[in-house]
Design a protein around this motif. Structure first.
Motif, PDB file in Angstrom:
ATOM      1  N   ASN A 221       0.827  -1.206   0.000  1.00 36.73           N
ATOM      2  CA  ASN A 221       0.000   0.000   0.000  1.00 36.73           C
ATOM      3  C   ASN A 221       0.865   1.262   0.000  1.00 36.73           C
ATOM      4  O   ASN A 221       0.810   2.077   0.912  1.00 36.73           O
ATOM      5  N   ALA A 222       1.675   1.401  -1.057  1.00 42.10           N
ATOM      6  CA  ALA A 222       2.689   2.459  -1.084  1.00 42.10           C
ATOM      7  C   ALA A 222       2.478   3.426  -2.257  1.00 42.10           C
ATOM      8  O   ALA A 222       3.342   3.558  -3.127  1.00 42.10           O
ATOM      9  N   PRO A 223       1.336   4.112  -2.299  1.00 43.71           N
ATOM     10  CA  PRO A 223       1.124   5.039  -3.426  1.00 43.71           C
ATOM     11  C   PRO A 223       2.141   6.170  -3.449  1.00 43.71           C
ATOM     12  O   PRO A 223       2.396   6.759  -4.500  1.00 43.71           O
ATOM     13  N   ARG A 224       2.753   6.476  -2.302  1.00 37.01           N
ATOM     14  CA  ARG A 224       3.725   7.573  -2.244  1.00 37.01           C
ATOM     15  C   ARG A 224       5.172   7.068  -2.280  1.00 37.01           C
ATOM     16  O   ARG A 224       6.087   7.788  -1.874  1.00 37.01           O
ATOM     17  N   PHE A 225       5.363   5.864  -2.721  1.00 39.12           N
ATOM     18  CA  PHE A 225       6.737   5.382  -2.886  1.00 39.12           C
ATOM     19  C   PHE A 225       7.480   6.364  -3.797  1.00 39.12           C
ATOM     20  O   PHE A 225       6.963   6.761  -4.850  1.00 39.12           O
ATOM     21  N   PRO A 226       8.688   6.794  -3.425  1.00 36.30           N
ATOM     22  CA  PRO A 226       9.348   7.913  -4.119  1.00 36.30           C
ATOM     23  C   PRO A 226       9.986   7.518  -5.453  1.00 36.30           C
ATOM     24  O   PRO A 226      11.214   7.470  -5.592  1.00 36.30           O
ATOM     25  N   ASP A 227       9.141   7.251  -6.439  1.00 31.35           N
ATOM     26  CA  ASP A 227       9.649   6.888  -7.766  1.00 31.35           C
ATOM     27  C   ASP A 227       9.035   7.752  -8.860  1.00 31.35           C
ATOM     28  O   ASP A 227       9.003   7.358 -10.027  1.00 31.35           O
ATOM     29  N   SER A 228       8.543   8.935  -8.509  1.00 28.05           N
ATOM     30  CA  SER A 228       7.854   9.774  -9.492  1.00 28.05           C
ATOM     31  C   SER A 228       8.807  10.237 -10.597  1.00 28.05           C
ATOM     32  O   SER A 228       8.411  10.343 -11.759  1.00 28.05           O
TER      33      SER A 228
END
Length: 508
Positions: A221-228
């Motif tokens: 549940n990691a929608p904000r994982f820093p891979d943008s």
């Protein structure tokens, strides 16, 4: 360590609570299973019987430090004791933790030794634990798979303890922080190259039977994982969910092809989250491989970039049975080996009864899944709620060979010949034979020895197996009790893809 996270994070107390339901389904299902139980108790000739040996924090091994010659001996003896007990219970597969969180249990040019070995990060234990584990497993006729945690690199304290040896310092561009932990970034194409360097060390330098990839996934549940940034650079019109799944698939594809190019017989496996996605009738309750951590295991199986899958099925009742069948239906002929949460037998973990695990094992066998893995080996060693006795006396009563891998190789070696049987002294009997041949010189055949009081020896019956993975062309037969000695013998050749030759019988 990754399984530890599975226990304490992914498999949270709230999840455990959600999985306690479904008793009516479970009772109904068990009634349906009763006619199959007698069949399931008949041990098959081919079955995966695995146990995870967890090194992180010394959870399973080691308990002592290898800082002196005596400490090295104790550390080795601890592992030998585990392997002896597994062998006595007819296990045939050891998943030996080889990489934990950016540190390893072998002599690597890339990452440091795990501190659990000596008490010091990077401390040389004076021997090679992976080489030792492989040698001792093979002596006992068991496979040894290198269990490698992939993406997680540990919390800030752990990363700091590794100092300049940490990949977060050596390959900073590959690493990202997320929720007080560091991870390799699956969205960076160089991540798979880094992992392949580690895998290449293991596969090229060691006689491993398999490489077992753990935590090949994103944090849950990691929608904000820093891979943008990587998504903007490499996403190419995909949704971020599709892109993340494709990142993991591409990583596995790259590792699989690299391993097979070097040694085709080395099994490649993963241990995904225990439910792929919702089935038509049963919800995964928001916890599944496909949506929660972006593992497209169905795609992996369909593409054939897996030989075995060990889904972490640490659930009860309708959290287990329909999802086990779902995995089998998706298998594409590969080995589905459910991971069983035997740690829940511990009162501090879940206080399951041993009947829960036994019912799951009956179900696996009745529905012809490839076998099961037991998480963790400590609970077998401690015989928690009698689980070791149950497994040894009710399920693994005879040895079992590894299931074949016909998608890699389906051609059996030639048969051995000229089997001779020579009584020695004190009840010992020497068997010797002429070597078999195989088309692949890198995959020299090993041998399976059978014995019976009936002639010819029936090599289809697992109760007649007395030894497997025999290297060389002789074997010393020494029955534990003289009155159990058998009269007739047979030997087959077997390759590392599980293809078995016809038998040569004693007296031929």
């Amino acid at each position: 360590m990754s399984h530890l996270i599975k226990n304490n994070s992914n498999y949270s107390p709230s999840l455990r609570g959600r999985e306690q339901g479904g008793r009516s389904f479970f009772s109904f299902l068990f009634l349906l299973l009763l006619p199959l139980i007698a069949t399931a108790q008949q041990a098959p000739k081919h079955e995966v019987r695995a146990a995870w040996v967890t090194a992180v924090y010394g959870l399973d091994w080691p308990k002592s430090k290898a800082t002196t010659p005596a400490g090295i001996r104790r550390q080795k003896d601890e592992l030998i004791e585990i392997l002896d007990k597994l062998r006595e219970a007819n296990f045939n597969t050891v998943l030996f933790q080889t990489r934990t969180r950016g540190d390893v249990l072998y002599k690597s040019d890339i990452e440091p030794f795990n501190s659990i070995l000596t008490g010091k990060t990077g401390g040389n234990p004076g021997y090679d634990p992976l080489a030792f584990a492989i040698e001792e497993c093979h002596k006992r006729g068991m496979e040894c798979h290198a269990w490698m945690v992939t993406m997680p690199l540990g919390n800030k304290k752990h990363v700091a303890s590794l100092g300049n040896q940490s990949v977060t310092k050596r390959q900073k561009s590959l690493c990202v922080p997320y929720k007080n932990e560091y991870f390799l970034n699956p969205g960076n194409p160089a991540t798979k190259e880094y992992l392949m360097k580690l895998v290449r060390e293991v596969v090229s330098r060691y006689d491993v039977d398999g490489v077992h990839f753990d935590y090949l996934r994103y944090p849950e549940n990691a929608p904000r994982f820093p891979d943008s940034r990587e998504f903007r650079q490499y996403g190419k019109g995909q949704t971020i969910e599709q892109w993340r799944r494709n990142n993991l698939t591409e990583t596995l594809r790259y590792l699989y092809k690299g391993i097979k190019a070097a040694k085709p017989w080395v099994k490649v496996s993963t241990c995904p989250v225990g439910k792929f996605r919702d089935t038509s009738r049963y919800s995964s309750k928001g916890w599944n491989a496909y949506f929660t951590v972006y593992q497209d295991v169905q795609g992996w199986l369909n593409e054939g970039i897996q030989d075995q899958v060990y889904p972490m099925m640490y659930f009860k009742g309708n959290g287990f049975y329909p999802f086990a069948l779902d995995w089998q239906e998706r298998s594409n002929g590969r080995h589905i080996v459910p991971g069983l949460g035997i740690y829940f037998l511990d009162p501090s973990e879940g206080n399951w009864t041993s009947d829960e695990i036994k019912r799951q094992m009956y179900f696996i066998r009745a529905n012809k899944l490839a076998g099961e893995g037991h998480y963790r080996v400590k609970y077998l060693m401690d015989n928690t709620q009698g689980i070791y006795d149950d497994v040894a006396e009710q399920f693994y009563t005879y040895q079992a060979l590894q299931p074949p891998m016909p998608w890699i190789d389906r051609i059996a070696p030639g048969a051995p010949s000229g089997l001779t049987v020579t009584p020695v002294s004190d009840g010992y009997t020497r068997l010797s034979w002429q070597a078999a041949t195989d088309n692949d010189p890198r995959n020299a055949p090993m041998y399976v020895v059978y014995a019976s009081d009936m002639y010819p020896v029936d090599t289809s019956k697992p109760e007649n197996i007395i030894a497997q993975r025999v290297q060389g062309t002789s074997y010393m037969y020494a029955p534990i009790r003289p009155w159990t000695a058998r009269r007739y013998f047979a030997v087959t050749a077997i390759d590392r893809c599980g293809n078995e030759s016809p038998a040569v019988q004693s007296g031929e």
